[in-house]
Write an enzyme that holds these catalytic residues in place. Structure first.
Site, PDB file in Angstrom:
ATOM      1  N   ASP A   1       2.010  59.813 -47.008  1.00 27.69           N
ATOM      2  CA  ASP A   1       1.692  58.778 -48.001  1.00 27.69           C
ATOM      3  C   ASP A   1       0.429  57.998 -47.659  1.00 27.69           C
ATOM      4  OD1 ASP A   1       4.169  59.439 -49.223  1.00 27.69           O
ATOM      5  OD2 ASP A   1       5.169  58.173 -47.748  1.00 27.69           O
TER       6      ASP A   1
ATOM      7  N   LYS B   1      -3.847  60.629 -49.513  1.00 26.61           N
ATOM      8  CA  LYS B   1      -4.723  61.799 -49.351  1.00 26.61           C
ATOM      9  C   LYS B   1      -5.202  62.334 -50.699  1.00 26.61           C
ATOM     10  CE  LYS B   1      -1.402  63.837 -47.098  1.00 26.61           C
ATOM     11  NZ  LYS B   1      -0.466  62.730 -46.885  1.00 26.61           N
TER      12      LYS B   1
ATOM     13  N   ASN C   1       8.447  67.893 -51.795  1.00 29.32           N
ATOM     14  CA  ASN C   1       8.729  66.657 -51.060  1.00 29.32           C
ATOM     15  C   ASN C   1       7.486  65.765 -51.050  1.00 29.32           C
ATOM     16  OD1 ASN C   1       7.368  68.533 -49.475  1.00 29.32           O
ATOM     17  ND2 ASN C   1       8.498  68.104 -47.597  1.00 29.32           N
ATOM     18  N   ALA C   2       6.325  66.369 -51.312  1.00 29.11           N
ATOM     19  CA  ALA C   2       5.074  65.614 -51.312  1.00 29.11           C
ATOM     20  C   ALA C   2       4.874  64.944 -52.669  1.00 29.11           C
ATOM     21  CB  ALA C   2       3.909  66.555 -51.044  1.00 29.11           C
ATOM     22  N   GLY C   3       4.203  63.819 -52.647  1.00 31.66           N
ATOM     23  CA  GLY C   3       3.842  63.163 -53.902  1.00 31.66           C
ATOM     24  C   GLY C   3       2.417  62.691 -53.783  1.00 31.66           C
ATOM     25  N   HIS C   4       1.511  63.335 -54.482  1.00 34.52           N
ATOM     26  CA  HIS C   4       0.100  62.976 -54.383  1.00 34.52           C
ATOM     27  C   HIS C   4      -0.342  62.284 -55.657  1.00 34.52           C
ATOM     28  CE1 HIS C   4      -0.693  66.188 -51.048  1.00 34.52           C
ATOM     29  NE2 HIS C   4       0.114  65.232 -50.692  1.00 34.52           N
TER      30      HIS C   4
ATOM     31  N   GLN D   1       2.212  65.461 -46.507  1.00 34.48           N
ATOM     32  CA  GLN D   1       2.841  64.639 -45.461  1.00 34.48           C
ATOM     33  C   GLN D   1       1.791  64.239 -44.410  1.00 34.48           C
ATOM     34  OE1 GLN D   1       4.757  67.866 -46.082  1.00 34.48           O
ATOM     35  NE2 GLN D   1       5.623  66.729 -47.752  1.00 34.48           N
TER      36      GLN D   1
ATOM     37  N   THR E   1       6.833  58.104 -53.778  1.00 38.85           N
ATOM     38  CA  THR E   1       6.399  58.725 -55.031  1.00 38.85           C
ATOM     39  C   THR E   1       7.469  59.682 -55.544  1.00 38.85           C
ATOM     40  OG1 THR E   1       4.241  58.773 -53.988  1.00 38.85           O
ATOM     41  CG2 THR E   1       4.402  59.902 -56.070  1.00 38.85           C
TER      42      THR E   1
ATOM     43  N   ARG F   1      12.219  55.587 -52.819  1.00 42.78           N
ATOM     44  CA  ARG F   1      12.797  54.783 -51.741  1.00 42.78           C
ATOM     45  C   ARG F   1      11.767  53.758 -51.270  1.00 42.78           C
ATOM     46  NH1 ARG F   1      14.643  59.251 -47.425  1.00 42.78           N
ATOM     47  NH2 ARG F   1      12.842  60.306 -48.292  1.00 42.78           N
TER      48      ARG F   1
ATOM     49  N   SER G   1     -11.145  52.839 -48.502  1.00 43.15           N
ATOM     50  CA  SER G   1     -10.667  52.718 -49.869  1.00 43.15           C
ATOM     51  C   SER G   1     -10.138  51.308 -50.097  1.00 43.15           C
ATOM     52  CB  SER G   1      -9.564  53.756 -50.122  1.00 43.15           C
ATOM     53  OG  SER G   1      -9.050  53.585 -51.419  1.00 43.15           O
TER      54      SER G   1
ATOM     55  N   GLY H   1      -8.877  50.377 -53.298  1.00 43.66           N
ATOM     56  CA  GLY H   1      -8.102  50.398 -54.537  1.00 43.66           C
ATOM     57  C   GLY H   1      -7.872  51.839 -54.940  1.00 43.66           C
TER      58      GLY H   1
HETATM   59  P1  IMP Z   1      11.936  66.695 -46.043  1.00 42.01           P
HETATM   60  O1  IMP Z   1      10.499  67.044 -45.962  1.00 42.01           O
HETATM   61  O2  IMP Z   1      12.432  66.452 -47.451  1.00 42.01           O
HETATM   62  O3  IMP Z   1      12.811  67.628 -45.287  1.00 42.01           O
HETATM   63  O4  IMP Z   1      12.117  65.271 -45.317  1.00 42.01           O
HETATM   64  C1  IMP Z   1      11.978  65.122 -43.912  1.00 42.01           C
HETATM   65  C2  IMP Z   1      11.327  63.788 -43.568  1.00 42.01           C
HETATM   66  O5  IMP Z   1       9.977  63.808 -44.014  1.00 42.01           O
HETATM   67  C3  IMP Z   1      11.973  62.576 -44.241  1.00 42.01           C
HETATM   68  O6  IMP Z   1      11.866  61.473 -43.361  1.00 42.01           O
HETATM   69  C4  IMP Z   1      11.101  62.350 -45.449  1.00 42.01           C
HETATM   70  O7  IMP Z   1      11.162  61.018 -45.891  1.00 42.01           O
HETATM   71  C5  IMP Z   1       9.740  62.717 -44.889  1.00 42.01           C
HETATM   72  N1  IMP Z   1       8.802  63.156 -45.914  1.00 42.01           N
HETATM   73  C6  IMP Z   1       8.781  64.362 -46.540  1.00 42.01           C
HETATM   74  N2  IMP Z   1       7.765  64.416 -47.412  1.00 42.01           N
HETATM   75  C7  IMP Z   1       7.137  63.245 -47.331  1.00 42.01           C
HETATM   76  C8  IMP Z   1       5.966  62.717 -47.972  1.00 42.01           C
HETATM   77  O8  IMP Z   1       5.303  63.349 -48.792  1.00 42.01           O
HETATM   78  N3  IMP Z   1       5.622  61.460 -47.610  1.00 42.01           N
HETATM   79  C9  IMP Z   1       6.307  60.749 -46.676  1.00 42.01           C
HETATM   80  N4  IMP Z   1       7.376  61.201 -46.056  1.00 42.01           N
HETATM   81  C10 IMP Z   1       7.793  62.442 -46.373  1.00 42.01           C
END
Ligand code: IMP
Length: 427
Positions: A13, A16, A38-41, A227, A302, A306, A416, A418
């Site tokens: 987060d 990037k 799991n990523a949110g860009h 990540q 994202t 949480r 950065s 903003g």
């Molecule tokens: P997973 O990647 O869903 O297995 O999660 C494993 C750990 O990585 C957890 O603590 C997630 O909150 C964290 N995590 C996974 N993807 C991200 C991300 O894009 N940003 C921040 N934390 C992440």
């Protein structure tokens, strides 16, 4: 410099997406090589905010080829929803997106497994994003239950899915998943995934060969990390990590491009630190400072929404990950979030079992025991979101940046202030 990597140096987060979007102008190809949905860009362009999880942040630039490479774990439903969402808002997604036939596919049982196996023997949950990422990577390494994108275009794929579903049923039933759970219904899954496979067919190809050809012909490639390096499966705060190599180490294996072709690595850090999910976080401020940062920085996940845990900049950790990722220079993001604070702290060393150290511990239990040694710097209490030149920043903000560069051991190249592309200072 031809090929560039953008790597998060904290726990993800780090914003990037904005940096990738900016740098894309000088590249021909943008590659995602690890992680998944799991990523949110977040990319803000033309006054619009876009949230991406699988599609590379280069998608907004015409003439840029976007590649989801072999190291990514693909949830086809999420990917198609992302493609549809972008198209609806006028963004072209066609021949400019490629998906590796070697990438592994997330299936409904992976999400069930993530829910069940998120617990850690130490009692503290890993706190995954529950997107099935870890279970899919586990199957990749385990091989026998793995399904890759390319499998859907070969004869007999339905039989294979049915066989895997049956072996998953045998595994998951004792763990409490009902035998008639939709997550194990092979027939329904085959129907659903046949549809996804047809819709994704135009994008699927051998991206490894494509990228090797691109290297040979001198095209400029940007590698977009997901990540952050502290979540790296090998070198991060194991087991509170993600399941891929989220440091720069992931590029060669995840894209099929040898490391010698990465010419520049830009490490991305926030001006402070955040973490989502479980695991130690030495500089965490579980107090009004943390709340202030969370409010001003809108520090909510994202993907999962949480609230993120917030704290001061940890230079011990960032110095370690800067070295680990072969970082040439750093981009400091969200500096504006610190503007109202009278005092700002940087952790420059740890106290561990009575001794001072500037080394990042190699075991999570030792990391839990460290006490951060803070250095205090005066704040600037002036809004800086409109500043576009380094010289126009308040003197204390410049001092803070200088000190960050010193303690991380890498020059600050981008700042950065903003979310918009324009709110960027090139040092
Ligand atoms: P997973 O990647 O869903 O297995 O999660 C494993 C750990 O990585 C957890 O603590 C997630 O909150 C964290 N995590 C996974 N993807 C991200 C991300 O894009 N940003 C921040 N934390 C992440």
């Amino acid at each position: 410099m031809a090929n560039t990597a953008v790597i998060g140096l904290q726990w993800g987060d780090e914003a990037k997406g904005k940096i990738v979007d900016l740098l894309t102008e000088n590249h021909d190809i943008v590659v995602r090589y690890q992680g998944g949905a799991n990523a949110g860009h977040t990319v803000v362009t033309g006054g619009q905010t876009f949230k991406l999880s699988l599609i590379p942040s280069g998608i907004f630039r015409p003439n840029v080829q976007c590649v989801i490479a072999n190291g990514v774990v693909v949830n086809p439903k999420t990917l198609l929803a992302e493609i549809d969402g972008l198209r609806k808002r006028g963004v072209r997604v066609g021949g400019n997106l490629m998906i590796s036939s070697r990438a592994h596919v997330i299936l409904p049982w992976h999400v069930e497994e993530d829910r069940i196996l998120n617990e850690c023997p130490t009692g503290e949950a890993i706190g995954t994003t529950l997107r099935g990422i870890g279970p899919c990577y586990r199957d990749k390494i385990g091989r026998s239950q793995a399904v890759r994108v390319g499998d859907f275009y070969e004869a007999g794929w339905r039989e294979r899915i049915s066989a895997v579903a049956e072996s998953k049923r045998r595994m998951l039933e004792p763990l409490g998943v009902a035998a008639d759970s939709p997550a194990l219904d092979a027939q329904a899954i085959c129907g659903e995934y046949a549809d996804y496979a047809e819709r994704l067919r135009p994008f699927v190809s051998d991206t490894t060969q494509f990228l090797l050809d691109a290297v040979d012909s001198g095209q400029r490639i940007l590698f977009e990390g997901a990540q952050g390096a502290l979540l790296d499966i090998d070198h991060g705060t194991f087991p509170y990590v993600t399941s891929s190599n989220s440091s720069g180490m992931g590029i060669p294996a995840g894209a099929g491009v040898p490391g010698r072709h990465i010419h520049k690595v830009l490490g991305v850090v926030k001006a402070y630190c955040t973490r989502v999910g479980g695991g130690p976080f030495p500089t965490e401020q579980d107090n009004e400072i943390g709340q202030h940062i969370r409010q001003r920085g809108q520090e909510y996940g994202t993907v999962t929404r949480r609230p993120r845990r917030c704290g001061w900049f940890d230079a011990v950790a960032a110095r370690y990950t800067a070295r680990l990722s072969g970082t040439d220079a750093i981009a400091v993001m969200l500096l504006d979030v610190l503007s109202a604070l009278p005092e700002i702290r940087i952790c420059t060393a740890y106290e561990l079992d009575g001794e001072r150290t500037d080394r990042f511990p190699d075991h999570v239990e030792r990391l839990r025991r460290v006490q951060p040694v803070f250095e205090s710097l005066p704040g600037w209490q002036k809004e800086i979101s409109d500043v576009r030149r380094l010289g126009d920043l308040p003197a204390n903000a410049r001092k803070y940046l200088d000190r960050l560069g010193e303690v991380v051991g890498r020059p600050v190249e981008i700042v950065s202030v903003g979310p918009d592309r324009a709110q960027t200072i090139f040092a």
